[in-house]
Scaffold this motif. Structure first.
Motif, PDB file in Angstrom:
ATOM      1  N   ALA A   1     -17.620  16.232   5.090  1.00 21.90           N
ATOM      2  CA  ALA A   1     -16.997  16.432   6.406  1.00 21.90           C
ATOM      3  C   ALA A   1     -15.471  16.576   6.305  1.00 21.90           C
ATOM      4  O   ALA A   1     -14.847  17.151   7.182  1.00 21.90           O
ATOM      5  CB  ALA A   1     -17.349  15.264   7.330  1.00 21.90           C
ATOM      6  N   ASP A   2     -14.878  16.076   5.214  1.00 20.61           N
ATOM      7  CA  ASP A   2     -13.426  16.186   5.027  1.00 20.61           C
ATOM      8  C   ASP A   2     -12.996  17.563   4.548  1.00 20.61           C
ATOM      9  O   ASP A   2     -11.820  17.896   4.609  1.00 20.61           O
ATOM     10  CB  ASP A   2     -12.943  15.146   4.008  1.00 20.61           C
ATOM     11  N   VAL A   3     -13.923  18.372   4.052  1.00 20.31           N
ATOM     12  CA  VAL A   3     -13.585  19.686   3.520  1.00 20.31           C
ATOM     13  C   VAL A   3     -13.425  20.657   4.681  1.00 20.31           C
ATOM     14  O   VAL A   3     -14.341  20.814   5.500  1.00 20.31           O
ATOM     15  CB  VAL A   3     -14.683  20.195   2.550  1.00 20.31           C
ATOM     16  N   PRO A   4     -12.279  21.336   4.774  1.00 21.07           N
ATOM     17  CA  PRO A   4     -12.093  22.305   5.852  1.00 21.07           C
ATOM     18  C   PRO A   4     -13.141  23.422   5.764  1.00 21.07           C
ATOM     19  O   PRO A   4     -13.547  23.828   4.667  1.00 21.07           O
ATOM     20  CB  PRO A   4     -10.689  22.872   5.598  1.00 21.07           C
ATOM     21  N   GLU A   5     -13.569  23.905   6.897  1.00 21.06           N
ATOM     22  CA  GLU A   5     -14.597  24.950   6.960  1.00 21.06           C
ATOM     23  C   GLU A   5     -14.246  26.151   6.086  1.00 21.06           C
ATOM     24  O   GLU A   5     -15.109  26.700   5.417  1.00 21.06           O
ATOM     25  CB  GLU A   5     -14.830  25.392   8.415  1.00 21.06           C
ATOM     26  N   VAL A   6     -12.984  26.544   6.084  1.00 23.91           N
ATOM     27  CA  VAL A   6     -12.577  27.730   5.314  1.00 23.91           C
ATOM     28  C   VAL A   6     -12.746  27.541   3.809  1.00 23.91           C
ATOM     29  O   VAL A   6     -12.823  28.511   3.071  1.00 23.91           O
ATOM     30  CB  VAL A   6     -11.118  28.142   5.629  1.00 23.91           C
ATOM     31  N   ASN A   7     -12.824  26.300   3.346  1.00 23.40           N
ATOM     32  CA  ASN A   7     -12.962  26.030   1.918  1.00 23.40           C
ATOM     33  C   ASN A   7     -14.394  25.720   1.489  1.00 23.40           C
ATOM     34  O   ASN A   7     -14.681  25.707   0.289  1.00 23.40           O
ATOM     35  CB  ASN A   7     -12.051  24.882   1.503  1.00 23.40           C
ATOM     36  N   LYS A   8     -15.276  25.472   2.422  1.00 17.00           N
ATOM     37  CA  LYS A   8     -16.639  25.097   2.077  1.00 17.00           C
ATOM     38  C   LYS A   8     -17.365  26.206   1.311  1.00 17.00           C
ATOM     39  O   LYS A   8     -18.072  25.932   0.341  1.00 17.00           O
ATOM     40  CB  LYS A   8     -17.430  24.689   3.320  1.00 17.00           C
ATOM     41  N   ALA A   9     -17.207  27.458   1.712  1.00 15.58           N
ATOM     42  CA  ALA A   9     -17.897  28.564   1.041  1.00 15.58           C
ATOM     43  C   ALA A   9     -17.484  28.688  -0.419  1.00 15.58           C
ATOM     44  O   ALA A   9     -18.328  28.834  -1.296  1.00 15.58           O
ATOM     45  CB  ALA A   9     -17.628  29.874   1.781  1.00 15.58           C
ATOM     46  N   GLU A  10     -16.176  28.582  -0.685  1.00 15.21           N
ATOM     47  CA  GLU A  10     -15.718  28.718  -2.079  1.00 15.21           C
ATOM     48  C   GLU A  10     -16.187  27.569  -2.953  1.00 15.21           C
ATOM     49  O   GLU A  10     -16.242  27.706  -4.170  1.00 15.21           O
ATOM     50  CB  GLU A  10     -14.203  28.856  -2.135  1.00 15.21           C
ATOM     51  N   LEU A  11     -16.556  26.451  -2.345  1.00 15.28           N
ATOM     52  CA  LEU A  11     -17.064  25.301  -3.103  1.00 15.28           C
ATOM     53  C   LEU A  11     -18.601  25.266  -3.122  1.00 15.28           C
ATOM     54  O   LEU A  11     -19.184  24.362  -3.712  1.00 15.28           O
ATOM     55  CB  LEU A  11     -16.520  23.995  -2.492  1.00 15.28           C
ATOM     56  N   GLY A  12     -19.224  26.252  -2.456  1.00 16.02           N
ATOM     57  CA  GLY A  12     -20.685  26.287  -2.432  1.00 16.02           C
ATOM     58  C   GLY A  12     -21.284  25.247  -1.512  1.00 16.02           C
ATOM     59  O   GLY A  12     -22.426  24.831  -1.704  1.00 16.02           O
ATOM     60  N   ILE A  13     -20.524  24.835  -0.501  1.00 18.53           N
ATOM     61  CA  ILE A  13     -20.996  23.840   0.466  1.00 18.53           C
ATOM     62  C   ILE A  13     -21.409  24.550   1.739  1.00 18.53           C
ATOM     63  O   ILE A  13     -20.697  25.416   2.240  1.00 18.53           O
ATOM     64  CB  ILE A  13     -19.890  22.811   0.782  1.00 18.53           C
ATOM     65  N   LYS A  14     -22.537  24.195   2.257  1.00 17.91           N
ATOM     66  CA  LYS A  14     -23.009  24.824   3.506  1.00 17.91           C
ATOM     67  C   LYS A  14     -22.778  23.910   4.676  1.00 17.91           C
ATOM     68  O   LYS A  14     -22.701  22.766   4.637  1.00 17.91           O
ATOM     69  CB  LYS A  14     -24.476  25.169   3.388  1.00 17.91           C
TER      70      LYS A  14
END
Length: 151
Positions: free
Chosen positions: A138-151
């Motif tokens: 939840a702490d990861v900004p939405e814009v960074n989730k894709a590059e980290l492979g988080i959905k």
């Protein structure tokens, strides 16, 4: 004297200390301030400065991760608090600054080694260490989730 304006404090080159919060970590009532003063921008540069000073002055006792497992523990020099203890997660930033400035229990003052702005940089870095240990998706900004492979 009348008509004189102070331009420096102490040895040549030191700024006038006209911001009590910045230099003490306390507000006008004497309570520790909750957060780093707004006069400082918390950015990569500040965190890198805090990391450098933390590595030099704090890590020998507190450990590189702030977990209290520094080299001094291997030599039996006493227990050092972990910054990841809930009590230390909850204390005010001004309290951490005050401890760096004046020391506490077995910890000596670092005021002679770290300028006030560097002490605040260490406070910012300690908070970053705490966040890194307790971070969630939840702490990861939405814009960074894709590059980290988080959905």
């Amino acid at each position: 004297p009348p008509g004189v304006v102070a331009t420096s404090y102490g040895p040549a080159g030191q700024p006038l200390r006209n911001d009590d919060v910045f230099y003490t970590g306390k507000d006008a009532s004497g309570a520790f301030v909750a957060t780093i003063p707004a006069s400082l921008t918390i950015d990569r540069k500040l965190l890198e400065r805090g990391q450098q000073d933390f590595t030099i002055y704090c890590a020998p006792c507190h450990g590189a991760l702030g977990d209290g497992n520094g080299i001094t523990k291997q030599y039996g020099m006493g227990a050092t608090p972990t910054y990841h203890d809930e009590r230390l997660r909850q204390i005010a930033d001004g309290d951490i600054y005050n401890t760096i400035t004046h020391g506490k229990n077995n910890m000596l003052s670092y005021a002679d080694k770290l300028k006030p702005e560097d002490r605040w940089a260490v406070v910012a870095y300690v908070r970053a260490l705490q966040r890194a240990q307790a971070g969630t998706v939840a702490d990861v900004p939405e814009v960074n989730k894709a590059e980290l492979g988080i959905k």
